[in-house]
Design an enzyme around this catalytic site. Sequence first.
Site, PDB file in Angstrom:
ATOM      1  NE  ARG A 123      -6.162  -3.077  -8.679  1.00 50.11           N
ATOM      2  CZ  ARG A 123      -5.910  -1.783  -8.735  1.00 50.11           C
ATOM      3  NH1 ARG A 123      -6.411  -0.972  -7.815  1.00 50.11           N
ATOM      4  NH2 ARG A 123      -5.162  -1.287  -9.690  1.00 50.11           N
ATOM      5  CG  ASP A 219       0.918  -4.795 -11.946  1.00 47.80           C
ATOM      6  OD1 ASP A 219      -0.252  -4.813 -12.342  1.00 47.80           O
ATOM      7  OD2 ASP A 219       1.407  -5.707 -11.241  1.00 47.80           O
TER       8      ASP A 219
HETATM    9  C1  PRP Z   1      -2.352  -5.688  -6.845  1.00 42.07           C
HETATM   10  C2  PRP Z   1      -1.671  -5.656  -5.469  1.00 42.07           C
HETATM   11  C3  PRP Z   1      -2.838  -5.748  -4.527  1.00 42.07           C
HETATM   12  C4  PRP Z   1      -3.914  -5.008  -5.272  1.00 42.07           C
HETATM   13  C5  PRP Z   1      -4.074  -3.667  -4.632  1.00 42.07           C
HETATM   14  O1  PRP Z   1      -2.718  -6.969  -7.172  1.00 42.07           O
HETATM   15  O2  PRP Z   1      -0.760  -6.682  -5.295  1.00 42.07           O
HETATM   16  O3  PRP Z   1      -3.227  -7.066  -4.237  1.00 42.07           O
HETATM   17  O4  PRP Z   1      -3.479  -4.856  -6.633  1.00 42.07           O
HETATM   18  O5  PRP Z   1      -5.120  -2.983  -5.207  1.00 42.07           O
HETATM   19  P1  PRP Z   1      -6.445  -2.617  -4.409  1.00 42.07           P
HETATM   20  O6  PRP Z   1      -5.996  -2.021  -3.120  1.00 42.07           O
HETATM   21  O7  PRP Z   1      -7.120  -1.643  -5.324  1.00 42.07           O
HETATM   22  O8  PRP Z   1      -7.242  -3.879  -4.240  1.00 42.07           O
HETATM   23  P2  PRP Z   1      -3.329  -7.322  -8.605  1.00 42.07           P
HETATM   24  O9  PRP Z   1      -4.807  -7.291  -8.578  1.00 42.07           O
HETATM   25  O10 PRP Z   1      -2.665  -6.476  -9.658  1.00 42.07           O
HETATM   26  O11 PRP Z   1      -2.936  -8.843  -8.780  1.00 42.07           O
HETATM   27  P3  PRP Z   1      -1.486  -9.501  -8.888  1.00 42.07           P
HETATM   28  O12 PRP Z   1      -0.810  -9.321  -7.552  1.00 42.07           O
HETATM   29  O13 PRP Z   1      -1.809 -10.918  -9.160  1.00 42.07           O
HETATM   30  O14 PRP Z   1      -0.731  -8.828  -9.988  1.00 42.07           O
HETATM   31  N1  URA Z   2      -1.640  -2.618  -7.753  1.00 40.79           N
HETATM   32  C1  URA Z   2      -0.363  -2.372  -8.115  1.00 40.79           C
HETATM   33  O1  URA Z   2       0.427  -3.298  -8.322  1.00 40.79           O
HETATM   34  N2  URA Z   2       0.019  -1.093  -8.259  1.00 40.79           N
HETATM   35  C2  URA Z   2      -0.801  -0.060  -8.049  1.00 40.79           C
HETATM   36  O2  URA Z   2      -0.370   1.098  -8.195  1.00 40.79           O
HETATM   37  C3  URA Z   2      -2.128  -0.323  -7.678  1.00 40.79           C
HETATM   38  C4  URA Z   2      -2.529  -1.620  -7.513  1.00 40.79           C
END
Ligand code: PRP
Ligand code: URA
Length: 228
Positions: A123, A219
């Site tokens: 994101r 996170d």
């Molecule tokens: C997190 C999570 C999802 C996303 C959800 O990933 O694992 O993929 O956020 O958020 P959304 O519903 O608003 O799209 P992140 O972008 O933090 O990446 P990562 O898994 O690499 O940490």
């Molecule tokens: N991604 C995460 O890992 N945690 C949240 O709460 C939202 C998006």
Amino acid sequence: MTDDRALRITPPPHRTDISDVANLHVSDHPLILHKLALLRASGTEPKKFRELVRELAMLLTYEATADLPTAAINIETPVAPMLGQEIAERIGLVPILRAGLGMVDAALMMIPYAQVWHIGLYRDHTTLEPIEYYNKLPVQPTTSMCLVLDPMLATGGSAVATIDILKRWGTKRIKFMGLIAAPEGVRHLADAHPDVPIHVAAVDSHLNEHGYIVPGLGDAGDRQFGTA
Ligand code: PRP
Ligand code: URA
């Protein structure tokens, strides 16, 4: 007497109505509730956190696959021949990198013959829009049902983008499996892909101003991989 208690009770912000989402399945299994509380707690270290993600994913896989078609097969027990059942669908597991990786082993333990197709999205921190950076799908779909794995359904942007990709690829049947959803994410996913069942362990209150699920767990990627 004026009852000013009512004035002090404010509704949770941004609450989104999802009461009409028929395809939403929120588990109320006691083992899931217990493990989810441990997962959320901020003192839970990455090793324990990863174990809990695995255990929850295993339990949710069991629930999310309850309607898989089966076909009769001839088997022989040590005592007599009989008709058994085998799964009659080619299943693809699609973890959304990074955090979805923690759910793959558990789902594979339950469905050992499944194929695993990775999609990488993150994101954007300001827009919260998903940015694709990895896609390992072959040209033609090789599975008839895809189970998208991601612990968090926040705005829903990552899940919707992944399912867009899978539908363009040609997958007919798709399910989403996550651990914690925000109502905003459920609404977004159900509006964009009403045919996709959503299996989660909990739907929380709302998203905060940074797009994090409240109360959530923080996170999910950072907590699994110790990168906070
Ligand atoms: C997190 C999570 C999802 C996303 C959800 O990933 O694992 O993929 O956020 O958020 P959304 O519903 O608003 O799209 P992140 O972008 O933090 O990446 P990562 O898994 O690499 O940490
Ligand atoms: N991604 C995460 O890992 N945690 C949240 O709460 C939202 C998006």
